[in-house]
Design an enzyme around this catalytic site. Sequence first.
Site, PDB file in Angstrom:
ATOM      1  CB  CYS A  52      64.207  14.260  37.364  1.00 58.23           C
ATOM      2  SG  CYS A  52      63.540  14.845  35.813  1.00 58.23           S
ATOM      3  CG  ASP A  84      68.326  19.386  31.088  1.00 61.65           C
ATOM      4  OD1 ASP A  84      69.039  19.960  31.913  1.00 61.65           O
ATOM      5  OD2 ASP A  84      69.014  18.447  30.107  1.00 61.65           O
ATOM      6  CB  CYS A 125      67.358  15.777  36.100  1.00 62.06           C
ATOM      7  SG  CYS A 125      67.169  16.787  34.679  1.00 62.06           S
ATOM      8  CG  ASP A 126      68.743  14.854  31.077  1.00 62.71           C
ATOM      9  OD1 ASP A 126      67.862  13.954  31.593  1.00 62.71           O
ATOM     10  OD2 ASP A 126      68.488  15.629  29.864  1.00 62.71           O
ATOM     11  CE  LYS A 127      72.887  18.410  30.306  1.00 63.66           C
ATOM     12  NZ  LYS A 127      71.179  17.980  30.297  1.00 63.66           N
ATOM     13  CB  CYS A 197      62.340  12.475  30.566  1.00 64.56           C
ATOM     14  SG  CYS A 197      62.117  14.125  31.071  1.00 64.56           S
ATOM     15  CD  GLU A 448      69.430  19.064  26.590  1.00 62.62           C
ATOM     16  OE1 GLU A 448      68.109  19.080  26.977  1.00 62.62           O
ATOM     17  OE2 GLU A 448      70.036  18.326  27.043  1.00 62.62           O
ATOM     18  CB  SER A 474      66.280  17.474  24.757  1.00 67.22           C
ATOM     19  OG  SER A 474      65.346  16.336  25.219  1.00 67.22           O
TER      20      SER A 474
END
Length: 558
Positions: A52, A84, A125-127, A197, A448, A474
């Site tokens: 990511c 994640d 990535c997410d955070k 993702c 998650e 997630s």
Amino acid sequence: MSTPLNSRSRNMTAGVERMPNRSMLRAVGMDDADFDRALVGIASAGSEVTPCNMHLDDLAEQAKDGVRAAGGFPLRYNTFVVTDGEAMGHEGMKASLVSRDAIADTIELVTIGHQFDAIIGIGGCDKTIPGTVMPMARMNVPSVFVYGGTILPGVYRGRDVDIISAFEAVGAFSAGKIDEQERAGIERAAIPCQGACGGMYTANTMASAVEAMGMALPGNSSIPAVDPRKEHDLRAAGEAVIDCLRRGLKPRDIMTREAFLNAIRIVMALGGSTNAVLHLLAIAHEAEVDLTIDDFNPIAESTPTLADLKPAGRYVMKDLDQVGGVPMVMRMLLDAGLLYGDCITVTGRTIAENLADVEVHLDGQDVVYPVDKPLKEGGGILVIKGNLAPEGAVLKSSGVTVRRHRGPARVFDAEEGALQAILKGQVNKGDVLVIRYEGPRGGPGMREMLALTSAIAGAGLIADVALITDGRFSGGSHGIVVGHIAPEAQARGPIAAVREGDIIALDLEHKSIAVELSDHEISRRLAALPERPIPYTRGALAKYARLVSSASYGATTH
């Protein structure tokens, strides 16, 4: 006289008393003329630990070129990432949400320490996305966010696969639905290149929300990581942040209440991740904007789901990009009167002005549906309440055909026990899995549970088993899953009173979640519970547990 663009960095670079500071800066490439330029900190979440983010430092170089071309001086530094997909299913996931606030603190500290005049933040990535935008709102320094881009899907036996395919293959393999050859084939094919993702999971959801909010350039969230357009995107961001400085345009001018409502609207229209609730509340808290968990349902009720995107749908972000991307969906919502078009953005123009030339093409494609004939009436996220969640809980309704579920509680005080029960075939149709002490404080870190929801899906129980938790899910999770239950068990929320076999009822029509117990019985059980110590006594997780707020307030650490 106008305020100089380097009005902050002059504290570090101007005057004879700052001679030692300038000596240090000359060693990193500045010369006499540069001390009069705006100093732009470029916060890159680049890292080799995840696909990511593995390319973000390269993208940062393009942003530096844009800053230089616009007359500023860029200095890149790194934040970090807890990814994640690799942290999922074990202790490492406890660090994920904690990393969001640590990234925000990192950018704040570096910006203060080096008196940057402006910020470019690059996340993947997410955070790393909310973690990068939160300090922009907190500090109110001219800023532009750039998303590193989505991954392309892998291909296995002629069909697209991604990270969720890999997670769900675990449950399918354990249930005997696929053999070892297929399991191994999916594992090798799922992640073919760099990028976050690919479905409308948390990274793509939050990137879309930040674009709709106006803190990223138009089209930024849709462009795949490996697309050559990304280089132009980054260079343009470097130029845009200097333009924001010249205009005196700051994040809180952009991040108004209406801008947050626009962000929620795009999340609903795209079928986005439940994590958007948590992160948008946290960003609003930093911006001191009046946004609460009760603002989500009215928007969900009035927003059609327009995009057929994974995990509930068929397509990924690359497909959305090919038919017009997030700008096209925003234009459709604007034309339908569902966006605040007069919100200002980092371009210096309004949402409506940015979208003026965007064309809507719906013929010959089924990725995006018309507003008057949507994929689904209503948005994909619901906030539900009841005697199990007085402060609220969050459910992703996209793809959920079951509107009510009532069954006996199967109680687990951690994720691992529930996962093993599923993989060993010990969970029955109709059960309600209750996973508690996984909240922001109790985990700590609010893990998650993609491994768990994927195992349920892989075992063929997605329409027959409900899962409720004070943890979270997630963006790739789907099914009858309710997270963010608040107050959490560690705070002696009602979920801590549930016992094996208690009957729990979910009702999506009435947005309710309840255990069939009297208020008196719940109170009696809670009063009898012993104190439960936080499982960490030192370090980052212990500090987080002491500071973190309820999930219904964004799980912030103020």
